[in-house]
Design an enzyme around this catalytic site. Structure first.
Site, PDB file in Angstrom:
ATOM      1  N   ASN A  79       0.832  -1.199   0.000  1.00 23.65           N
ATOM      2  CA  ASN A  79       0.000   0.000   0.000  1.00 23.65           C
ATOM      3  C   ASN A  79       0.872   1.257   0.000  1.00 23.65           C
ATOM      4  O   ASN A  79       2.018   1.220  -0.423  1.00 23.65           O
ATOM      5  CB  ASN A  79      -1.000  -0.009   1.152  1.00 23.65           C
ATOM      6  CG  ASN A  79      -2.328   0.629   0.769  1.00 23.65           C
ATOM      7  OD1 ASN A  79      -2.383   1.701   0.178  1.00 23.65           O
ATOM      8  ND2 ASN A  79      -3.417  -0.055   1.088  1.00 23.65           N
ATOM      9  N   ARG A  80       0.347   2.370   0.470  1.00 27.50           N
ATOM     10  CA  ARG A  80       0.978   3.666   0.272  1.00 27.50           C
ATOM     11  C   ARG A  80       1.690   4.193   1.516  1.00 27.50           C
ATOM     12  O   ARG A  80       1.225   4.001   2.638  1.00 27.50           O
ATOM     13  CB  ARG A  80      -0.062   4.693  -0.190  1.00 27.50           C
ATOM     14  CG  ARG A  80      -0.606   4.398  -1.580  1.00 27.50           C
ATOM     15  CD  ARG A  80      -1.778   5.303  -1.935  1.00 27.50           C
ATOM     16  NE  ARG A  80      -2.166   5.104  -3.331  1.00 27.50           N
ATOM     17  CZ  ARG A  80      -3.009   4.142  -3.741  1.00 27.50           C
ATOM     18  NH1 ARG A  80      -3.550   3.300  -2.859  1.00 27.50           N
ATOM     19  NH2 ARG A  80      -3.299   4.013  -5.017  1.00 27.50           N
ATOM     20  N   HIS A 105       3.333   0.380  -2.804  1.00 28.25           N
ATOM     21  CA  HIS A 105       3.851  -0.996  -2.831  1.00 28.25           C
ATOM     22  C   HIS A 105       5.375  -1.032  -2.879  1.00 28.25           C
ATOM     23  O   HIS A 105       5.978  -1.881  -3.538  1.00 28.25           O
ATOM     24  CB  HIS A 105       3.258  -1.790  -3.993  1.00 28.25           C
ATOM     25  CG  HIS A 105       1.772  -1.948  -3.933  1.00 28.25           C
ATOM     26  ND1 HIS A 105       1.082  -2.059  -2.742  1.00 28.25           N
ATOM     27  CD2 HIS A 105       0.826  -2.012  -4.918  1.00 28.25           C
ATOM     28  CE1 HIS A 105      -0.213  -2.203  -2.998  1.00 28.25           C
ATOM     29  NE2 HIS A 105      -0.394  -2.159  -4.304  1.00 28.25           N
ATOM     30  N   HIS A 179      -1.469  -9.663  -3.732  1.00 28.98           N
ATOM     31  CA  HIS A 179      -2.317  -8.780  -4.539  1.00 28.98           C
ATOM     32  C   HIS A 179      -3.135  -9.595  -5.541  1.00 28.98           C
ATOM     33  O   HIS A 179      -3.173  -9.284  -6.736  1.00 28.98           O
ATOM     34  CB  HIS A 179      -1.450  -7.761  -5.263  1.00 28.98           C
ATOM     35  CG  HIS A 179      -2.149  -6.461  -5.567  1.00 28.98           C
ATOM     36  ND1 HIS A 179      -3.263  -6.390  -6.385  1.00 28.98           N
ATOM     37  CD2 HIS A 179      -1.886  -5.196  -5.164  1.00 28.98           C
ATOM     38  CE1 HIS A 179      -3.644  -5.125  -6.473  1.00 28.98           C
ATOM     39  NE2 HIS A 179      -2.827  -4.378  -5.741  1.00 28.98           N
ATOM     40  N   TYR A 181      -6.187 -10.805  -7.669  1.00 28.13           N
ATOM     41  CA  TYR A 181      -7.412 -10.262  -8.244  1.00 28.13           C
ATOM     42  C   TYR A 181      -8.388 -11.425  -8.429  1.00 28.13           C
ATOM     43  O   TYR A 181      -8.162 -12.305  -9.253  1.00 28.13           O
ATOM     44  CB  TYR A 181      -7.146  -9.622  -9.604  1.00 28.13           C
ATOM     45  CG  TYR A 181      -6.442  -8.293  -9.597  1.00 28.13           C
ATOM     46  CD1 TYR A 181      -7.116  -7.124  -9.950  1.00 28.13           C
ATOM     47  CD2 TYR A 181      -5.086  -8.186  -9.283  1.00 28.13           C
ATOM     48  CE1 TYR A 181      -6.461  -5.901  -9.985  1.00 28.13           C
ATOM     49  CE2 TYR A 181      -4.431  -6.971  -9.306  1.00 28.13           C
ATOM     50  CZ  TYR A 181      -5.136  -5.827  -9.665  1.00 28.13           C
ATOM     51  OH  TYR A 181      -4.489  -4.612  -9.698  1.00 28.13           O
ATOM     52  N   ASP A 243     -11.222   1.569  -3.209  1.00 35.89           N
ATOM     53  CA  ASP A 243      -9.791   1.393  -2.980  1.00 35.89           C
ATOM     54  C   ASP A 243      -9.519   1.906  -1.575  1.00 35.89           C
ATOM     55  O   ASP A 243      -8.828   2.903  -1.372  1.00 35.89           O
ATOM     56  CB  ASP A 243      -8.961   2.138  -4.020  1.00 35.89           C
ATOM     57  CG  ASP A 243      -7.489   1.716  -4.012  1.00 35.89           C
ATOM     58  OD1 ASP A 243      -7.147   0.799  -3.233  1.00 35.89           O
ATOM     59  OD2 ASP A 243      -6.693   2.296  -4.771  1.00 35.89           O
ATOM     60  N   GLN A 292      -7.448  -3.997   2.550  1.00 29.26           N
ATOM     61  CA  GLN A 292      -7.723  -3.087   1.450  1.00 29.26           C
ATOM     62  C   GLN A 292      -8.686  -3.755   0.473  1.00 29.26           C
ATOM     63  O   GLN A 292      -8.357  -4.782  -0.119  1.00 29.26           O
ATOM     64  CB  GLN A 292      -6.432  -2.708   0.729  1.00 29.26           C
ATOM     65  CG  GLN A 292      -6.574  -1.581  -0.279  1.00 29.26           C
ATOM     66  CD  GLN A 292      -6.523  -0.198   0.351  1.00 29.26           C
ATOM     67  OE1 GLN A 292      -6.282  -0.060   1.560  1.00 29.26           O
ATOM     68  NE2 GLN A 292      -6.716   0.834  -0.447  1.00 29.26           N
ATOM     69  N   GLU A 319      -6.824  -7.319   0.269  1.00 25.04           N
ATOM     70  CA  GLU A 319      -5.422  -7.353   0.671  1.00 25.04           C
ATOM     71  C   GLU A 319      -5.304  -7.099   2.172  1.00 25.04           C
ATOM     72  O   GLU A 319      -5.367  -5.966   2.632  1.00 25.04           O
ATOM     73  CB  GLU A 319      -4.638  -6.298  -0.103  1.00 25.04           C
ATOM     74  CG  GLU A 319      -4.773  -6.397  -1.614  1.00 25.04           C
ATOM     75  CD  GLU A 319      -4.430  -5.089  -2.300  1.00 25.04           C
ATOM     76  OE1 GLU A 319      -3.286  -4.619  -2.146  1.00 25.04           O
ATOM     77  OE2 GLU A 319      -5.313  -4.525  -2.975  1.00 25.04           O
TER      78      GLU A 319
END
Length: 352
Positions: A79-80, A105, A179, A181, A243, A292, A319
């Protein structure tokens, strides 16, 4: 229960890349030592056919050339991190600015683009693969030589366990996740998926998706999944889509260590996802404080498995992780791993 290994590809320096497949009587998953990447999760259908519920690529070259983290391991800090920097023990550490002014990331040197050492695990009740690697001091801008292991395990009850451990010789932030999907229908929109979360709060974020440090109640908003509803029912109210980091029942403001689990025994159920057309369901259990929820808002035009062209909102990510920007948020439980400690993060994706 069985696990097999085969050649998946070759890097430009001649390094052989392997693909591992783990099966029980009802499902299978595959993963590769290139990036600890989950490449498929295949479920049996009632009519005898099979559905691959992971987005990704059919070939090794697809993963090699992609920057979308399909099924990849994310770290050292998922993440950020705001302003692509943090201070720890009186020293400032600068990171890559790969998301505007922020670090996403962990920047440009992604764990999903590195080779890991794989080891087959074959037990009576489960099989899988254990990947390991030492991340050297200064890699991605983070301090400390960190020994990391990532295990993907499948048991007889269709539980896919992701177990992450880390040890360091210098204090460092650590936040690992996968991650993946998901699309439980195998293709198309996620509009026929329902979602129910055991989460009454999410993190407040600024326009750059960096947490402000506050927790927001989701009740009465488009972010409320405390009762089962279609995943896209209120997505238009969010702007481009979801998000956002939701707060799991592991979080406790009185426990400053809950962001960095040192024991993988205690888990909480975070959510359940149901696909209404084929009946596939997935529950998520974790010992992490946050998750997340991402509704695949920016995958339009990507050519994936079997030449299929992906579109936005044709997948979802869940996540499990520490809260984003934790290195800069004293309000959040710590994500700093100290020498002598062993981080043990655990997530189970349970299918039926």
């Amino acid at each position: 229960m069985k696990v097999t290994k085969q050649k998946f590809g070759v890097l430009s320096d001649g390094t052989k890349v392997n693909l591992y497949t783990v099966k029980n009587d009802n499902m299978s998953f595959s993963c590769t030592d290139y990036g600890c990447t989950l490449t498929s999760i295949v479920l049996n259908n009632k009519d005898g056919s099979k559905t691959d519920v992971l987005l990704g690529y059919s070939t090794f070259e697809g993963y090699l050339n992609s920057n979308y983290s399909f099924g990849g391991l994310v770290g050292r800090f998922a993440n950020r991190i705001g302003k692509a920097s943090f201070n720890l023990n009186g020293k400032k550490y600068d990171l890559d600015k790969n998301d505007g002014p922020n670090c996403l990331h962990s920047g440009f040197t992604r764990y999903e683009k590195l080779m890991w050492k794989g080891k087959l695990i074959e037990e009576e009740d489960f099989c899988g693969v254990k990947f390991s690697r030492i991340s050297p001091d200064g890699e991605q801008g983070f301090p400390g030589n960190v020994k990391i292991t990532v295990s993907y395990l499948l048991d007889k009850h269709n539980n896919l366990t992701c177990l992450y451990t880390a040890e360091t010789d210098k204090a460092t932030p650590i936040n690992l996740t996968n991650h993946a999907y998901f699309n439980l229908a195998g293709n198309g929109s996620i509009e026929n998926h329902t979602l129910q979360m055991n989460s009454s709060q999410r993190l407040d974020i600024n326009p750059k998706l960096i947490p402000t440090g506050k927790l927001l109640d989701v009740a009465g908003t488009a972010f409320d999944f405390t009762k089962e509803k279609k995943m896209t029912a209120d997505i238009a109210e969010t702007g481009v889509g979801y998000d956002h980091c939701y707060v799991t029942e592991m979080y406790s403001p009185e426990n400053p260590q809950c962001g960095l689990p040192l024991d993988d025994k205690d888990l909480v159920e975070f959510c359940i996802v149901k696909e209404l057309t084929n009946g596939h369901e997935m529950e998520v259990f974790t010992n992490m404080e946050g998750c997340q929820f991402y509704s695949a808002n920016f995958i339009k035009g990507i050519v994936g498995k079997n030449g299929r062209v992906y579109n936005n909102h044709e997948a979802f990510c869940l996540e499990t992780q520490c809260f984003p920007d934790t290195p800069n948020k004293k309000e959040f439980p710590t994500c700093v791993l100290e020498p002598g400690q062993k981080m043990k993060a655990k997530t189970i994706y349970s299918f039926r």
